[in-house]
Write a protein that holds these residues in place. Structure first.
Motif, short mmCIF file in Angstrom:
data_model
loop_
_atom_site.label_atom_id
_atom_site.label_comp_id
_atom_site.label_asym_id
_atom_site.label_seq_id
_atom_site.Cartn_x
_atom_site.Cartn_y
_atom_site.Cartn_z
N PHE A 139 -0.44 -11.10 2.99
CA PHE A 139 0.03 -10.00 3.85
C PHE A 139 -1.09 -9.35 4.66
CE2 PHE A 139 1.29 -5.26 3.30
CZ PHE A 139 2.20 -5.22 4.34
N ARG A 153 6.34 -6.69 6.71
CA ARG A 153 6.91 -6.73 5.36
C ARG A 153 7.26 -8.16 4.98
NH1 ARG A 153 8.18 -1.99 2.82
NH2 ARG A 153 7.68 -3.32 1.06
N GLY A 154 6.97 -8.50 3.75
CA GLY A 154 7.22 -9.85 3.27
C GLY A 154 6.17 -10.85 3.73
#
Ligand code: ASP
Ligand code: MG
Length: 408
Positions: A139, A153-154
Motif C-alpha cells: 500500500f 484503499r486495498g
C-alpha cells in the motif's frame, strides 16, 4: 529455486497470533525450496483507526493535509512488517522488513491514491540472494523526491502484483479471508462453488458489479503485465482461484459467476429534449459533484422528447438531485426528476457469452418465472446487468445461479 510473492491482508495479520500463523506459513513456503517476498497489510482496523485519528486532530469540515495523511497511513503497514519479521526471526528464520520506499517502489505524487511509476528491484534481489525472506509493506511507495505515498484503499494487492511483475516471480499468491472467487456470494446462494480459474476481464466485471474480492486496479495491473495470481485463504490449505489471461477452454463455460449489489437507486429525468448536448449537461453536472454513475439508459425518442435514467448508490441520491436542479430548469419547463431507492443490481458475467447466443433470454425468463420484474437492462460484451427490487435480490440471484447450472 522458485521465487514466490505472497500477500497477506489485514484480517490474516489482525492479531499477534495470526502474525505468528502467517510467519509459519512463510517458513513452510521457504522450506519447500522457495525464495519468498511476503507483502503485508496493516492489521485489520488499523487504517480506519488512523483515518479517524486524523479527522479528530484536524477538526470538522477540514481535511488533513495529504502529505501528512500518507505519512500517517504508511505506519499501519510499517507496524506489520516489523512484527512479522520479528516473529520470523524468533522462529530462527532470516527475515528483513522493507518499507515501500526501501524496496524501490516509486510512485507519482498523487497523495492517498498514488500510481506506481517504477520499481527498482535490485536491492530486493540482493537481499533475497543473501538468503533473506523479505517482508514488504503493502500500500505504499515514495515519489522521486522522497515523499511517502499510499496507493489507495486495498492497495496492498497492487504492491504484491507489481512486485511480482518487477522481480518476474514464478508465482503470486493473494492470501485473504475467503477461499477464492465464488460463482456467487455463498451467504446468498449456499450452493455457490469456488471458481478454479477465471480470466482478468471476468474478475474485473464481477468486481465492478458487486463481487468484493480484490482492488480492481490491481487486477488491471495484472492484466496489463500478464501477472498470473492465485486468490486463496490464509486460514486453510484449500486451493484457491487462479486469475489469468483467457484460454480457449474458458469460453466453453457460458457464465462464470453471478454478482449482486444492493443499496442502489434509480434517478429518472423525464421529458428532456432530444437535442445534442442534453446528456452532456446532465452527466456533466453529476460528475462535477463527484458522483459515480453506473447504468445509464436513454430511450429512443419518437416525439423529440425522451427519458434518461441512471443508477447511483442510494447515499448519493440527495447529492445528485442537488447537482441536477440547476440543469433541469435550463433544459426546459416540462422536465421532471424522480428518484427511487430500494433497487439492486444483478449481473451475470462470462467470456463464453461472446460465442453463445440466448444468454439474456435465458436470464430474463428465469427471472420472470420467479415473478421478478426487470426495471433496467444494460450489457457489455461479457456481462448482462439488470436492476430489480432490492427485496427480490436474493431470490433473483438464486434462480439465475440455478438456470446457468453454476452449482455443478
Ligand atoms: N491497509 C490498507 C487499507 O486498509 C491497504 C490494504 O489493506 O490493502 O486499505
Ligand atoms: Mg485491507
Amino acid at each position: 529455486m522458485s521465487l514466490i510473492v505472497q500477500k497477506y491482508g489485514g484480517t490474516s495479520v489482525g492479531t499477534p497470533e495470526r502474525i505468528i500463523h502467517v510467519a509459519r506459513k512463510i517458513i513452510e513456503t521457504r522450506d519447500a525450496g522457495n525464495q519468498v517476498i511476503a507483502v503485508v497489510s496493516a492489521m485489520a482496523g488499523v487504517t480506519n483507526r488512523l483515518i479517524e485519528l486524523a479527522g479528530q486532530v484536524t477538526g470538522e469540515g477540514k481535511s488533513p493535509t495529504e502529505r501528512e495523511m500518507d505519512v500517517l497511513l504508511a505506519t499501519g503497514e510499517q507496524t506489520t512488517i516489523a512484527l512479522t519479521a520479528m516473529a520470523l526471526n524468533a522462529m530462527g528464520a532470516k527475515a528483513v522488513s522493507l518499507t515501500g520506499a526501501q524496496a524501490g517502489i516509486e510512485t507519482d505524487g498523487v497523495h492517498t491514491k498514488a500510481r506506481i511509476s517504477n520499481i527498482s528491484p535490485a536491492g530486493v534481489q540482493a537481499l533475497l540472494d543473501e538468503g533473506n525472506i523479505i517482508i514488504l509493506a503493502g500500500f505504499q511507495g515514495k515519489t522521486a523526491d522522497g515523499k511517502i505515498t499510499t496507493l489507495g484503499r486495498g492497495g496492498s494487492d497492487l504492491t504484491a502484483i507489481a512486485m511480482a511483475a518487477a522481480v518476474d516471480a514464478d508465482l503470486c499468491q493473494i492470501f485473504t479471508d475467503v477461499d477464492g472467487v465464488y460463482t456467487c456470494d455463498p451467504r446468498v446462494v449456499p450452493e455457490a462453488r469456488k471458481i478454479p480459474e477465471i480470466s482478468y476481464d471476468e474478475l474485473l466485471e464481477m468486481a465492478s458489479s458487486g463481487t468484493k474480492v480484490m482492488q480492481s486496479r490491481s487486477v488491471e495491473f495484472a492484466k496489463k503485465f500478464g501477472v498470473r495470481f492465485e486468490v486463496r485463504s490464509s486460514l486453510n490449505n484449500n486451493p484457491g482461484t487462479l486469475v489469468r489471461e483467457e484460454t480457449m477452454s474458458m469460453e466453453s463455460v457460458v457464465i462464470r459467476g453471478v454478482s449482486l449489489e444492493r443499496a442502489q437507486a434509480k434517478v429518472t429525468i423525464a421529458g428532456v429534449p432530444d437535442l445534442p448536448g442534453t446528456a452532456g449537461k446532465i452527466f456533466g453536472a453529476v460528475a462535477a459533484a463527484n458522483i459515480l454513475v453506473d447504468m445509464i439508459v436513454q430511450n429512443v425518442s419518437k416525439t423529440g422528447i425522451t427519458d434518461i435514467s441512471f443508477t447511483v448508490h442510494k447515499d448519493d441520491v440527495a447529492k445528485a438531485e442537488a447537482a441536477l436542479r440547476p440543469v433541469l430548469s435550463e433544459l426546459g419547463e416540462a422536465v421532471s426528476l424522480e428518484a427511487q431507492d430500494g433497487i439492486a443490481k444483478l449481473s451475470v458475467v462470462g467470456i463464453g457469452m461472446r460465442s453463445h447466443s440466448g444468454v439474456a433470454a435465458e436470464m430474463f425468463q428465469a427471472l420472470s418465472e420467479a415473478g421478478i420484474n426487470i426495471e433496467m437492462i444494460s450489457t457489455s460484451e461479457i456481462k448482462i446487468t439488470v436492476t430489480i427490487a432490492e427485496s427480490q435480490i436474493d431470490e433473483a440471484a438464486q434462480v439465475t445461479h440455478e438456470v446457468f447450472g453454476l452449482a455443478g
